[in-house]
Design a protein around this motif. Structure first.
Motif, PDB file in Angstrom:
ATOM      1  N   GLU A 107      22.488   6.161   2.311  1.00 26.65           N
ATOM      2  CA  GLU A 107      21.806   6.742   1.159  1.00 26.65           C
ATOM      3  C   GLU A 107      20.312   6.493   1.274  1.00 26.65           C
ATOM      4  O   GLU A 107      19.884   5.515   1.882  1.00 26.65           O
ATOM      5  N   ASN A 128      17.889   0.766 -12.447  1.00 30.33           N
ATOM      6  CA  ASN A 128      19.254   1.125 -12.019  1.00 30.33           C
ATOM      7  C   ASN A 128      19.332   1.282 -10.502  1.00 30.33           C
ATOM      8  O   ASN A 128      20.348   0.937  -9.900  1.00 30.33           O
ATOM      9  N   GLU A 129      18.273   1.768  -9.868  1.00 31.70           N
ATOM     10  CA  GLU A 129      18.245   1.847  -8.407  1.00 31.70           C
ATOM     11  C   GLU A 129      18.245   0.454  -7.790  1.00 31.70           C
ATOM     12  O   GLU A 129      18.969   0.194  -6.818  1.00 31.70           O
ATOM     13  N   ASN A 168      19.429  -2.301  -9.125  1.00 29.69           N
ATOM     14  CA  ASN A 168      20.747  -2.903  -9.316  1.00 29.69           C
ATOM     15  C   ASN A 168      21.746  -2.378  -8.289  1.00 29.69           C
ATOM     16  O   ASN A 168      22.558  -3.140  -7.760  1.00 29.69           O
ATOM     17  N   LYS A 169      21.698  -1.090  -8.015  1.00 25.94           N
ATOM     18  CA  LYS A 169      22.590  -0.502  -7.013  1.00 25.94           C
ATOM     19  C   LYS A 169      22.306  -1.082  -5.627  1.00 25.94           C
ATOM     20  O   LYS A 169      23.230  -1.414  -4.876  1.00 25.94           O
ATOM     21  N   SER A 177      24.808  -3.440  -3.309  1.00 22.13           N
ATOM     22  CA  SER A 177      25.209  -2.990  -1.970  1.00 22.13           C
ATOM     23  C   SER A 177      24.838  -4.008  -0.902  1.00 22.13           C
ATOM     24  O   SER A 177      25.610  -4.249   0.028  1.00 22.13           O
TER      25      SER A 177
END
Length: 161
Positions: free
Chosen positions: A31, A98-99, A101-102, A106
């Motif tokens: 991603e 939010n990015e 946290n993602k 990961s």
């Protein structure tokens, strides 16, 4: 009037500052994220001159923030007369919560790595494209190389035939 438009289009075509070509060979990119970069004045001038190297750089997450480490920005002699430039200092990356946290989830739980892919200009601001990646094994690299060679050969055959 036509001269102004051609200059503007030329600037948009040269928006890319630097590309980390080694990253796509070493890692499989899952991603991609776009992040802003906190820079000092002399660093911006050097970026406009294309004096950055992303080859050995990486993105680290410390205390809930993303940092670009190992990117080498060469200082220009004329732009950095009154400051003491540190060419490989860590630069803070600007991402939405939010990015972040993602990415944290990961990296910590799933074993992914964050690598810088390319740096470019967008609306007069320096942006960094980050890839959420997994490292390739040696056999994966060989398969990628074989596939790339086959695609090239196929294009040559189609062009002749």
């Amino acid at each position: 009037m036509a001269d102004k438009k051609s200059k503007k289009n030329n600037k948009q075509q040269n928006a890319t500052i630097a590309v980390n070509r080694q990253a796509t060979f070493e890692y499989s990119i899952e991603e991609r994220f776009e992040a802003g970069v906190v820079l000092e004045g002399w660093e911006v001038k050097s970026l406009r001159d294309g004096r950055i190297q992303l080859k050995e750089s990486y993105v680290a997450i410390k205390r809930g923030e993303a940092w670009l480490s190992g990117a080498h920005i060469s200082p220009m002699l004329s732009a950095s007369t009154h400051v003491n430039p540190d060419s490989i200092r860590a630069k803070k990356l600007l991402l939405h919560r939010n990015e972040l946290n993602k990415l944290i989830g990961s990296v910590e739980r799933k074993g992914y790595t964050l690598i810088p892919l390319k740096m470019y200009w967008k609306n007069g601001r320096a942006k960094l494209e980050i890839g959420l990646a997994k490292g390739k094994q040696l056999h994966d690299k060989r398969a990628t190389s074989k596939d790339r060679d086959w695609q090239r050969e196929k294009a040559r055959i189609m062009k002749k035939g």
